[in-house]
Design a protein around this motif. Sequence first.
Motif, short mmCIF file in Angstrom:
data_model
loop_
_atom_site.label_atom_id
_atom_site.label_comp_id
_atom_site.label_asym_id
_atom_site.label_seq_id
_atom_site.Cartn_x
_atom_site.Cartn_y
_atom_site.Cartn_z
N THR A 1 -2.07 15.95 -0.56
CA THR A 1 -2.52 14.64 -0.10
C THR A 1 -1.28 13.99 0.38
N GLU A 2 -1.53 12.78 1.05
CA GLU A 2 -0.66 12.16 2.03
C GLU A 2 0.62 11.88 1.02
N LEU A 3 0.60 11.85 -0.55
CA LEU A 3 1.56 11.43 -1.33
C LEU A 3 2.59 12.39 -1.51
N GLN B 1 -4.65 0.13 -11.09
CA GLN B 1 -4.99 0.31 -9.34
C GLN B 1 -6.06 -0.89 -9.21
N ASN C 1 -2.03 -2.94 -8.09
CA ASN C 1 -1.68 -2.48 -6.71
C ASN C 1 -3.10 -1.72 -5.94
N HIS C 2 -2.89 -1.82 -4.65
CA HIS C 2 -3.98 -1.13 -3.96
C HIS C 2 -4.01 0.35 -4.13
N SER C 3 -2.94 0.86 -4.00
CA SER C 3 -2.87 2.48 -4.16
C SER C 3 -2.69 2.69 -5.67
N THR D 1 -0.37 4.96 -8.60
CA THR D 1 1.03 5.24 -8.52
C THR D 1 1.40 6.74 -8.06
N VAL E 1 0.65 -1.07 -0.16
CA VAL E 1 0.21 -0.10 0.08
C VAL E 1 0.77 1.08 -0.10
N ASN E 2 0.38 2.35 -0.56
CA ASN E 2 1.24 3.45 -0.57
C ASN E 2 2.77 3.21 -1.26
#
Length: 337
Positions: free
Chosen positions: A253-255, A79, A60-62, A64, A32-33
């Motif tokens: 965002t968190e990214l 995703q 992938n869960h998250s 790119t 994840v992430n």
Amino acid sequence: MHRERKQRLHQEFEACRTLIAGHSTFVLTTHVNPDADGLGSELALASYLLSQGKTVHILNHSATPPNCRFMDPHSRIQQFNPTRDADVLKEAGVIFILDANQPDRLAGLKPFVLQSSAKKICIDHHLDREEFADLFIIDEEAAATGEILFNLLTSLTRQPLSQDIATALYTAIMTDSGSFRFPKTDSQLHRMVADLLDCGADPVTSYQQHYEQESLGGVHLLARALGSLRVTHGGAIASMVITRQDFLETGTTELDTHSFITKALNIGGVTIGLLLTEVDDGVKISFRSKGDIPINKLAQEFGGNGHKNAAGARLPGEKLTNILPILLERAQQYIPS
């Protein structure tokens, strides 16, 4: 490379060769992430498998992160969508799990991966694996999963690596080695990187695309994180906090926080860096340390894990104001006396 380590990896590479030869459909996934190491490892392995006539899906869960999309010019990474992709995992012959060695790190893919009858191959360099795969290729001495992939692919083929593979692996190694400054960077790793450059990797492009593509909002978010920075415990611990309000007001965002934690360790005398981020479901903590401080052990106290000097944890349902004092109290125990 130590003789016993080399022999063990050779045996695992040969077992991987056999599984690849015996199957036609492959799924590749990472944690994840995802970071450049997990994504670059996926893309490099996918390119090799496609060159062998295999059918390959990267799920992938998250999403790119924007600063990693340059490695995927053919848009091979998707995703995960359960409605669309559940049968792909169910019908795969082999599932590769890259840069993760615990099923929980797969987030939404976890039940589908575990329930699949596919052979599962885990390739990783982190500590404390969980027993869920048919074949583990774990090298805790490697600076990056991309380093393991380089050794695997060069053992599987005598052909020069393609430019796409070289770019993906160079970026994976560059980022997870802290641009070749973390403790596991050695002469062998530099020789490996030289080979990747000979195969077409461009260090200027990889660095610029990964590190020099921040948004204006991301820079404003960094300013807020630095504004929250506090140095405590005699100058040994530096901590930063980012709130949901910070994200909202900067349009980020968190990214956008991927490189913030390194700022804490840039301060002279600081040996432990902590970044607490308020996310929708709780709190995310990034841990960094210098020297012999096993910061992964501190992360484990909060349900996380990672490397000796770099780790992470996510605490669902927790609040920043509750976690920060507890974290600082526990971190104090890791300061060398």
